[in-house]
Motif scaffolding. Structure first.
Motif, PDB file in Angstrom:
ATOM      1  N   ASP A  51     -15.532 -27.714  17.266  1.00 42.42           N
ATOM      2  CA  ASP A  51     -16.153 -26.426  17.585  1.00 42.42           C
ATOM      3  C   ASP A  51     -17.635 -26.659  17.893  1.00 42.42           C
ATOM      4  OD1 ASP A  51     -16.942 -23.869  17.900  1.00 42.42           O
ATOM      5  OD2 ASP A  51     -16.460 -23.192  15.866  1.00 42.42           O
ATOM      6  N   SER A  61     -19.772 -24.599  19.034  1.00 44.03           N
ATOM      7  CA  SER A  61     -20.639 -23.443  18.770  1.00 44.03           C
ATOM      8  C   SER A  61     -21.393 -23.564  17.453  1.00 44.03           C
ATOM      9  CB  SER A  61     -19.819 -22.148  18.775  1.00 44.03           C
ATOM     10  OG  SER A  61     -18.855 -22.167  17.737  1.00 44.03           O
ATOM     11  N   LYS A  92     -27.536 -29.510  20.286  1.00 39.47           N
ATOM     12  CA  LYS A  92     -27.189 -28.774  21.505  1.00 39.47           C
ATOM     13  C   LYS A  92     -28.270 -28.972  22.574  1.00 39.47           C
ATOM     14  CE  LYS A  92     -24.393 -24.982  19.621  1.00 39.47           C
ATOM     15  NZ  LYS A  92     -24.301 -23.517  19.451  1.00 39.47           N
ATOM     16  N   TYR A 145     -13.866 -24.937  26.142  1.00 40.05           N
ATOM     17  CA  TYR A 145     -14.596 -24.388  27.281  1.00 40.05           C
ATOM     18  C   TYR A 145     -13.841 -24.559  28.596  1.00 40.05           C
ATOM     19  CZ  TYR A 145     -18.710 -24.175  24.219  1.00 40.05           C
ATOM     20  OH  TYR A 145     -19.577 -23.899  23.202  1.00 40.05           O
ATOM     21  N   ALA A 164     -24.301 -22.038  25.609  1.00 43.82           N
ATOM     22  CA  ALA A 164     -23.860 -22.341  24.250  1.00 43.82           C
ATOM     23  C   ALA A 164     -24.999 -22.392  23.245  1.00 43.82           C
ATOM     24  CB  ALA A 164     -23.121 -23.688  24.236  1.00 43.82           C
ATOM     25  N   ASP A 207     -27.696 -21.278  20.646  1.00 43.69           N
ATOM     26  CA  ASP A 207     -27.649 -20.190  19.665  1.00 43.69           C
ATOM     27  C   ASP A 207     -28.537 -18.995  20.020  1.00 43.69           C
ATOM     28  OD1 ASP A 207     -25.836 -21.577  18.126  1.00 43.69           O
ATOM     29  OD2 ASP A 207     -27.379 -22.593  16.959  1.00 43.69           O
ATOM     30  N   GLN A 244     -21.384 -12.144  23.176  1.00 40.87           N
ATOM     31  CA  GLN A 244     -20.156 -12.843  22.793  1.00 40.87           C
ATOM     32  C   GLN A 244     -18.986 -12.463  23.707  1.00 40.87           C
ATOM     33  OE1 GLN A 244     -20.125 -15.309  20.477  1.00 40.87           O
ATOM     34  NE2 GLN A 244     -18.074 -15.707  21.326  1.00 40.87           N
ATOM     35  N   TRP A 246     -19.491 -14.371  26.801  1.00 39.93           N
ATOM     36  CA  TRP A 246     -19.292 -15.809  26.571  1.00 39.93           C
ATOM     37  C   TRP A 246     -17.816 -16.171  26.462  1.00 39.93           C
ATOM     38  CZ3 TRP A 246     -21.432 -20.123  27.522  1.00 39.93           C
ATOM     39  CH2 TRP A 246     -21.062 -21.279  26.852  1.00 39.93           C
TER      40      TRP A 246
END
Length: 385
Positions: A218, A220, A227, A282, A336, A338, A348, A351
């Motif tokens: 994950d 996220s 990231k 993704y 992606a 934050d 969201q 996304w």
């Protein structure tokens, strides 16, 4: 040994190599059918056949150089295809795939590309190819054993076998490079442009580590630091891709190696990123499979052109495809981050569809580009059909 006897042995060697290739294809089929034990048994058969080819039929001693090169390329590609099939199978079964397996797939592909390029260079110089050395033979054996271990889900031995395979791949690559460069005729300085191109290949495994640094598929919940680092690395890939061609032309260092190495490095870095996108959700598997089919088909076409002494120039559609892939990857990695969710209301919901929508556009343009290459290269295909 008479010429007739040599020709007979060559024929048997080629038939044996084709049969081994068929066995590997069957391994891929049974892997997708979920028949792991049958696939593993066929891997054992392929291992035995490889031993017979090397030591009983003495393929390295009597085969013609170009035939030996292409037989080795096919063998290496099929090994990569089996490993990749195992990786994708685990993803589709909603199992947590071993990240080391993805790294191993990248190393297999990088070795195949590097060995093919260097061997073509040797043959074009009118020199003889070296026989497979002990490191190369041992790495092939261990890679085949590793296939069986992953097919049977022997988790206690998977990482040990894969690390051994990667180390032996590195050892065999170093041994081949040492043989290549100890000959003064081969000691040509690597241009800055080629060094930039090589940097993408070298840094690709590090991108895998950055993307999955927390051992979690994950993406996220990754740290904002990693990231951001993943995004910076991709921007670096795009920058080196832009600069290597510019510098090569500006400094008069355009080379055959660079013409082949540049698209290969793009494929290695982008396909690795797309595999990461599969793992984290993704991108669907079928999109990346279509992209891989296009890339491998065009590279096969480029290799066929090289065998006829031709260089297949880059098409405008290919440049657009590469640029769009880079822009799409950057867009997904930026999305992606934050802070995006805190800045944009209802982010969201957006996304949930954005990454796959971007990958859909990338897939469509990639396929169109592939069609354009094949249409423009009909004169090459006519030489083989």
């Amino acid at each position: 040994m008479t010429e007739e006897q040599t020709s007979d042995i060559r024929l048997r060697t080629r038939i044996w190599s084709v049969m081994r290739a068929i066995v590997f294809i069957a391994v891929i089929v049974f892997t997708w059918m979920g028949m792991a034990k049958t696939a593993c048994a066929l891997v054992a058969v392929a291992l035995i056949m490889g031993w017979v080819n090397l030591y009983q039929l003495r393929s390295q001693e009597i085969e013609k150089p170009y035939y030996r090169l292409w037989l080795n390329v096919i063998d290496g590609f099929l090994s990569f295809a089996v490993m990749t099939s195992i990786f994708v199978r685990d993803l589709m079964q909603n199992e947590q795939p071993e990240k080391l397996l993805a790294v191993g797939c990248v190393f297999l592909l990088a070795r195949l590309v590097a060995h093919t390029l260097f061997s073509l260079g040797v043959l074009r110089e009118g020199k003889s190819l070296p026989r497979k050395r002990r490191w190369s033979k041992l790495s092939n054996i261990v890679i085949t054993i590793t296939m069986g271990v992953y097919l049977l889900h022997l988790e206690d031995y998977q990482q040990i076998c894969m690390v051994s395979s990667i180390l032996l791949i590195l050892a065999s690559t170093v041994a081949y490079a040492y043989w290549y460069y100890r000959d003064p005729a081969h000691r040509k300085p690597l241009s800055i442009a080629s060094q930039l191109t090589m940097s993408r290949i070298v840094l690709t495994p590090f991108f895998l580590w950055v993307f999955f640094y927390d051992n979690d598929l994950d993406y996220s919940n990754n740290s904002i630091v990693f990231k951001s680092l993943a995004l910076i690395m991709v921007l670096g890939f795009m920058l080196t891709d832009f600069l290597d061609g510019k510098l090569a032309r500006a400094m008069g260092e355009v080379s055959t190696l660079g013409k082949y190495l540049d698209p290969f490095s793009d494929k290695i870095s982008n396909m690795t990123i797309f595999m990461c996108f599969i793992a984290t959700g993704y991108a669907p598997v079928w999109m990346v499979a279509l992209i891989y089919f296009r890339e491998s088909s065009v590279e096969t076409l480029r290799t066929l052109a090289a065998s006829e002494g031709l260089i297949m120039p880059a098409r405008r559609s290919g440049k657009w495809k590469t640029a769009l892939q880079g822009i799409g990857i950057v867009a997904i990695l930026i999305g992606a981050l934050d802070p995006m969710a805190a800045i944009i209301p209802s982010y969201q919901t957006f996304w949930n569809v954005f990454p796959q929508a971007v990958m859909g556009v990338i897939t469509a343009i990639t396929i169109i580009s592939g069609i354009d290459y094949f249409v423009a290269s009909k004169h090459i295909l006519k030489k083989f059909v």
